[in-house]
Motif scaffolding. Sequence first.
Motif, PDB file in Angstrom:
ATOM      1  N   GLY B  58      -4.954  -3.416   2.929  1.00 13.64           N
ATOM      2  CA  GLY B  58      -6.230  -2.814   2.604  1.00 13.64           C
ATOM      3  C   GLY B  58      -6.764  -3.383   1.312  1.00 13.64           C
ATOM      4  O   GLY B  58      -6.567  -4.566   1.014  1.00 13.64           O
ATOM      5  N   GLU B  59      -7.404  -2.536   0.534  1.00 14.22           N
ATOM      6  CA  GLU B  59      -8.071  -2.982  -0.699  1.00 14.22           C
ATOM      7  C   GLU B  59      -7.096  -3.252  -1.837  1.00 14.22           C
ATOM      8  O   GLU B  59      -7.307  -4.164  -2.634  1.00 14.22           O
ATOM      9  CB  GLU B  59      -9.079  -1.910  -1.130  1.00 14.22           C
ATOM     10  N   VAL B  60      -6.012  -2.458  -1.933  1.00 10.01           N
ATOM     11  CA  VAL B  60      -5.100  -2.556  -3.083  1.00 10.01           C
ATOM     12  C   VAL B  60      -3.638  -2.637  -2.640  1.00 10.01           C
ATOM     13  O   VAL B  60      -2.841  -1.737  -2.937  1.00 10.01           O
ATOM     14  CB  VAL B  60      -5.315  -1.370  -4.056  1.00 10.01           C
ATOM     15  N   PRO B  61      -3.210  -3.701  -1.953  1.00 11.05           N
ATOM     16  CA  PRO B  61      -1.853  -3.761  -1.398  1.00 11.05           C
ATOM     17  C   PRO B  61      -0.759  -4.219  -2.360  1.00 11.05           C
ATOM     18  O   PRO B  61       0.436  -4.030  -2.079  1.00 11.05           O
ATOM     19  CB  PRO B  61      -2.014  -4.783  -0.272  1.00 11.05           C
ATOM     20  N   ASN B  62      -1.144  -4.816  -3.492  1.00  8.55           N
ATOM     21  CA  ASN B  62      -0.145  -5.414  -4.370  1.00  8.55           C
ATOM     22  C   ASN B  62       0.831  -4.377  -4.919  1.00  8.55           C
ATOM     23  O   ASN B  62       0.436  -3.345  -5.436  1.00  8.55           O
ATOM     24  CB  ASN B  62      -0.823  -6.153  -5.529  1.00  8.55           C
ATOM     25  N   GLY B  63       2.125  -4.684  -4.809  1.00 14.01           N
ATOM     26  CA  GLY B  63       3.159  -3.790  -5.311  1.00 14.01           C
ATOM     27  C   GLY B  63       3.684  -2.809  -4.279  1.00 14.01           C
ATOM     28  O   GLY B  63       4.570  -2.009  -4.586  1.00 14.01           O
ATOM     29  N   TYR B  64       3.168  -2.902  -3.054  1.00 12.79           N
ATOM     30  CA  TYR B  64       3.550  -1.976  -1.984  1.00 12.79           C
ATOM     31  C   TYR B  64       3.963  -2.747  -0.729  1.00 12.79           C
ATOM     32  O   TYR B  64       3.490  -3.850  -0.482  1.00 12.79           O
ATOM     33  CB  TYR B  64       2.390  -1.055  -1.611  1.00 12.79           C
ATOM     34  N   ASN B  65       4.823  -2.108   0.061  1.00  6.83           N
ATOM     35  CA  ASN B  65       5.127  -2.579   1.399  1.00  6.83           C
ATOM     36  C   ASN B  65       5.106  -1.381   2.340  1.00  6.83           C
ATOM     37  O   ASN B  65       5.304  -0.245   1.910  1.00  6.83           O
ATOM     38  CB  ASN B  65       6.512  -3.244   1.464  1.00  6.83           C
ATOM     39  N   VAL B  66       4.860  -1.637   3.618  1.00  8.59           N
ATOM     40  CA  VAL B  66       4.813  -0.554   4.588  1.00  8.59           C
ATOM     41  C   VAL B  66       5.654  -0.908   5.791  1.00  8.59           C
ATOM     42  O   VAL B  66       5.929  -2.075   6.077  1.00  8.59           O
ATOM     43  CB  VAL B  66       3.368  -0.252   5.051  1.00  8.59           C
ATOM     44  N   SER B  67       6.027   0.155   6.520  1.00  7.70           N
ATOM     45  CA  SER B  67       6.732  -0.012   7.789  1.00  7.70           C
ATOM     46  C   SER B  67       6.194   1.016   8.774  1.00  7.70           C
ATOM     47  O   SER B  67       6.158   2.203   8.460  1.00  7.70           O
ATOM     48  CB  SER B  67       8.240   0.197   7.615  1.00  7.70           C
ATOM     49  N   ARG B  68       5.735   0.518   9.935  1.00  8.15           N
ATOM     50  CA  ARG B  68       5.373   1.455  11.018  1.00  8.15           C
ATOM     51  C   ARG B  68       6.627   1.592  11.869  1.00  8.15           C
ATOM     52  O   ARG B  68       6.908   0.763  12.734  1.00  8.15           O
ATOM     53  CB  ARG B  68       4.200   0.884  11.831  1.00  8.15           C
ATOM     54  N   LEU B  69       7.371   2.631  11.606  1.00  3.44           N
ATOM     55  CA  LEU B  69       8.693   2.795  12.205  1.00  3.44           C
ATOM     56  C   LEU B  69       8.596   3.060  13.701  1.00  3.44           C
ATOM     57  O   LEU B  69       9.444   2.602  14.483  1.00  3.44           O
ATOM     58  CB  LEU B  69       9.434   3.941  11.501  1.00  3.44           C
ATOM     59  N   ASN B  70       7.621   3.798  14.107  1.00  2.00           N
ATOM     60  CA  ASN B  70       7.346   4.122  15.510  1.00  2.00           C
ATOM     61  C   ASN B  70       5.934   4.686  15.537  1.00  2.00           C
ATOM     62  O   ASN B  70       5.228   4.646  14.522  1.00  2.00           O
ATOM     63  CB  ASN B  70       8.371   5.120  16.066  1.00  2.00           C
ATOM     64  N   GLU B  73       5.602   7.588  12.763  1.00  3.91           N
ATOM     65  CA  GLU B  73       5.971   7.469  11.352  1.00  3.91           C
ATOM     66  C   GLU B  73       5.479   6.174  10.707  1.00  3.91           C
ATOM     67  O   GLU B  73       5.573   5.087  11.298  1.00  3.91           O
ATOM     68  CB  GLU B  73       7.490   7.553  11.227  1.00  3.91           C
ATOM     69  N   PHE B  74       5.003   6.308   9.466  1.00  3.01           N
ATOM     70  CA  PHE B  74       4.463   5.178   8.709  1.00  3.01           C
ATOM     71  C   PHE B  74       4.896   5.378   7.257  1.00  3.01           C
ATOM     72  O   PHE B  74       4.471   6.326   6.614  1.00  3.01           O
ATOM     73  CB  PHE B  74       2.933   5.178   8.844  1.00  3.01           C
ATOM     74  N   SER B  75       5.752   4.506   6.748  1.00  8.65           N
ATOM     75  CA  SER B  75       6.290   4.697   5.407  1.00  8.65           C
ATOM     76  C   SER B  75       5.697   3.689   4.431  1.00  8.65           C
ATOM     77  O   SER B  75       5.293   2.588   4.813  1.00  8.65           O
ATOM     78  CB  SER B  75       7.816   4.585   5.412  1.00  8.65           C
ATOM     79  N   LEU B  76       5.653   4.096   3.161  1.00  9.33           N
ATOM     80  CA  LEU B  76       5.129   3.249   2.078  1.00  9.33           C
ATOM     81  C   LEU B  76       6.239   3.061   1.055  1.00  9.33           C
ATOM     82  O   LEU B  76       6.798   4.046   0.563  1.00  9.33           O
ATOM     83  CB  LEU B  76       3.923   3.932   1.411  1.00  9.33           C
ATOM     84  N   ARG B  77       6.533   1.823   0.712  1.00  8.87           N
ATOM     85  CA  ARG B  77       7.627   1.551  -0.218  1.00  8.87           C
ATOM     86  C   ARG B  77       7.107   0.899  -1.491  1.00  8.87           C
ATOM     87  O   ARG B  77       6.293  -0.046  -1.429  1.00  8.87           O
ATOM     88  CB  ARG B  77       8.685   0.667   0.429  1.00  8.87           C
ATOM     89  N   LEU B  78       7.610   1.402  -2.613  1.00  6.80           N
ATOM     90  CA  LEU B  78       7.378   0.794  -3.904  1.00  6.80           C
ATOM     91  C   LEU B  78       8.694   0.146  -4.311  1.00  6.80           C
ATOM     92  O   LEU B  78       9.696   0.836  -4.533  1.00  6.80           O
ATOM     93  CB  LEU B  78       6.985   1.827  -4.957  1.00  6.80           C
ATOM     94  N   GLU B  79       8.732  -1.164  -4.379  1.00  2.51           N
ATOM     95  CA  GLU B  79       9.977  -1.879  -4.647  1.00  2.51           C
ATOM     96  C   GLU B  79      10.373  -1.792  -6.118  1.00  2.51           C
ATOM     97  O   GLU B  79      11.537  -1.645  -6.446  1.00  2.51           O
ATOM     98  CB  GLU B  79       9.847  -3.345  -4.244  1.00  2.51           C
ATOM     99  N   SER B  80       9.403  -1.889  -7.007  1.00  5.22           N
ATOM    100  CA  SER B  80       9.669  -1.843  -8.451  1.00  5.22           C
ATOM    101  C   SER B  80       8.496  -1.124  -9.089  1.00  5.22           C
ATOM    102  O   SER B  80       7.478  -1.748  -9.409  1.00  5.22           O
ATOM    103  CB  SER B  80       9.831  -3.258  -9.013  1.00  5.22           C
TER     104      SER B  80
END
Lengths: 113, 115
Positions: B58-70, B73-80
């Motif tokens: 989307g507009e501000v994706p930097n620093g995030y990752n996502v997973s559409r598990l099924n 469910e849709f998860s958002l991950r912050l790695e650091s």
Amino acid sequence: QQQVKQSPQSLIVQKGGISIINCAYENTAFDYFPWYQQFPGKGPALLIAIRPDVSEKKEGRFTISFNKSAKQFSLHIMDSQPGDSATYFCAAISGAGSYQLTFGKGTKLSVIP
Amino acid sequence: NAGVTQTPKFQVLKTGQSMTLQCAQDMNHNSMYWYRQDPGMGLRLIYYSASEGTTDKGEVPNGYNVSRLNKREFSLRLESAAPSQTSVYFCASRPGLAGPPYEQYFGPGTRLTVT
């Protein structure tokens, strides 16, 4: 680049008065113009929406007015009540194949008794 | 139906820590979204998933990752995590192409503070 500009940022209205929130857009490809309402501590919820081929849409005390030539639309809340106190977001989106809503920055409405 | 649920409701992280925000919907919706809301900035789209198996920035994706598990469910991950990621995060879902494109259903939000 902000594609939907919303004003005012905050608004105080007496109970029974009319609340007016304005939005302007730049992208002529937008096909739908919804408004979302958000109460403190909650997620936004769809309130009302309009298409550009309609100049006005009314649902209860809430009315959207649309001016295609000026690329502007507005939300009017008639007979404003303290329970209407919330943040209101205008938004825009292109046709059915689009997935991204473009939101305005929001207007915090306070209706005082 | 619970609608869109998010966990946790609140979280405090130290700079550099990682975490995953969870989102689930029970409305059989095809599309799911992650937004962040900051004072005076409105709602900004981070990532979305138009359908199961697809994700897009989307507009501000930097620093995030996502997973559409099924489909649910849709998860958002912050790695650091960084202090600039202090925000309220909202997950949303949309029925799909058969419904109005502007109709999204939002969860209650996760308030994240990064110190």
